[in-house]
Scaffold this active site. Structure first.
Site, mmCIF file in Angstrom:
data_model
loop_
_atom_site.group_PDB
_atom_site.id
_atom_site.type_symbol
_atom_site.label_atom_id
_atom_site.label_comp_id
_atom_site.label_asym_id
_atom_site.label_seq_id
_atom_site.Cartn_x
_atom_site.Cartn_y
_atom_site.Cartn_z
ATOM 1 N N GLY A 46 -15.177 7.549 6.630
ATOM 2 C CA GLY A 46 -14.555 7.495 5.132
ATOM 3 C C GLY A 46 -14.055 5.999 4.744
ATOM 4 O O GLY A 46 -14.039 5.090 5.344
ATOM 5 N N GLN A 51 -12.131 -0.455 -1.548
ATOM 6 C CA GLN A 51 -12.572 -1.674 0.226
ATOM 7 C C GLN A 51 -13.441 -2.268 0.313
ATOM 8 O O GLN A 51 -13.731 -3.415 1.224
ATOM 9 C CB GLN A 51 -12.424 -0.125 1.608
ATOM 10 N N CYS A 94 -8.795 2.520 10.058
ATOM 11 C CA CYS A 94 -9.761 1.528 8.945
ATOM 12 C C CYS A 94 -10.387 0.497 8.864
ATOM 13 O O CYS A 94 -10.128 -0.109 8.912
ATOM 14 C CB CYS A 94 -7.597 1.391 7.563
ATOM 15 N N LEU A 95 -11.337 0.771 8.185
ATOM 16 C CA LEU A 95 -12.369 -0.343 7.801
ATOM 17 C C LEU A 95 -11.848 -1.598 7.366
ATOM 18 O O LEU A 95 -12.405 -2.442 8.114
ATOM 19 C CB LEU A 95 -13.734 -0.294 7.571
ATOM 20 N N HIS A 136 -5.971 9.792 3.867
ATOM 21 C CA HIS A 136 -6.095 8.648 4.500
ATOM 22 C C HIS A 136 -6.516 7.898 2.722
ATOM 23 O O HIS A 136 -6.153 6.466 2.363
ATOM 24 C CB HIS A 136 -6.991 8.352 5.325
ATOM 25 N N GLU A 137 -8.072 8.623 2.498
ATOM 26 C CA GLU A 137 -8.866 8.086 0.930
ATOM 27 C C GLU A 137 -8.487 7.943 -0.132
ATOM 28 O O GLU A 137 -8.249 6.928 -0.890
ATOM 29 C CB GLU A 137 -9.746 8.583 1.255
ATOM 30 N N HIS A 140 -6.055 5.461 -1.129
ATOM 31 C CA HIS A 140 -6.772 3.716 -1.183
ATOM 32 C C HIS A 140 -5.946 3.576 -2.190
ATOM 33 O O HIS A 140 -6.474 2.834 -2.724
ATOM 34 C CB HIS A 140 -7.597 3.882 -0.649
HETATM 35 ZN ZN ZN Z 1 -8.714 2.797 5.219
#
Ligand code: ZN
Length: 172
Positions: A46, A51, A94-95, A136-137, A140
């Protein structure tokens, strides 16, 4: 399409509240293509637009198990409309917080609403990995990170680690 650099902790952009998408333009389509390419390249399941530094309420996801059968999803203005009382702990990463994983407890099942690139509004139920990922997304988009759910001790430790790494990078 192109792969975009990821915004990494402690970059303050990660704390921005993203703005709703008002119109599906060519720029928005291009952005979602870049997001998918960046997400697959990372690789991740995701990605939120912030991000890659764009504060718009856009999420890309693919929680399919196999690389041969990709199931890319593009969610515009996604929101959780229902969440189960039962919760489940999942190990999240998380990226924007590379190579850090911790268990986070969240509602086990959710219903979410979003607009697709055709402008259709869709409601969908999710459980398992998709439920975790969509929560989670969407976090963000509201400037919330999964480390916010951890104890202060753990959060402070990971913040210190990434601040140090950023300093090293800047000094190099
Ligand atoms: Zn993340």
């Amino acid at each position: 399409m192109s792969i975009k650099p990821l915004v990494i902790l402690p970059d303050s952009k990660l704390r921005l509240i993203s703005e709703p998408v008002k119109e599906i333009t060519q720029e928005i389509r291009q952005l979602t293509e870049d997001m998918l390419e960046t997400m697959y390249d990372a690789p991740g399941v995701g990605l939120a637009a912030i991000q890659i530094g764009v504060p718009l309420r856009i999420v890309t996801m693919d929680v399919s198990k196999s690389e041969d059968e990709r199931e890319p999803m593009v969610l515009l203005n996604p929101e959780i409309v229902w969440a189960s009382e039962e919760t489940r702990a999942y190990e999240e990463g998380c990226l924007s917080i590379p190579e850090y994983y911790e268990e986070v407890e969240r509602p086990d099942r959710v219903r979410f609403r979003y607009m697709n690139l055709k402008g259709d509004v869709i409601e969908q139920d999710a459980d398992g990995l998709m439920a975790t990922c969509v929560q989670h997304e969407i976090d963000h988009l509201n400037g919330v990170l999964f480390i916010d759910y951890l104890s202060k001790l753990k959060r402070d430790r990971v913040m210190t680690k990434f601040k140090k790494a950023a300093k090293r990078e800047a000094g190099a």
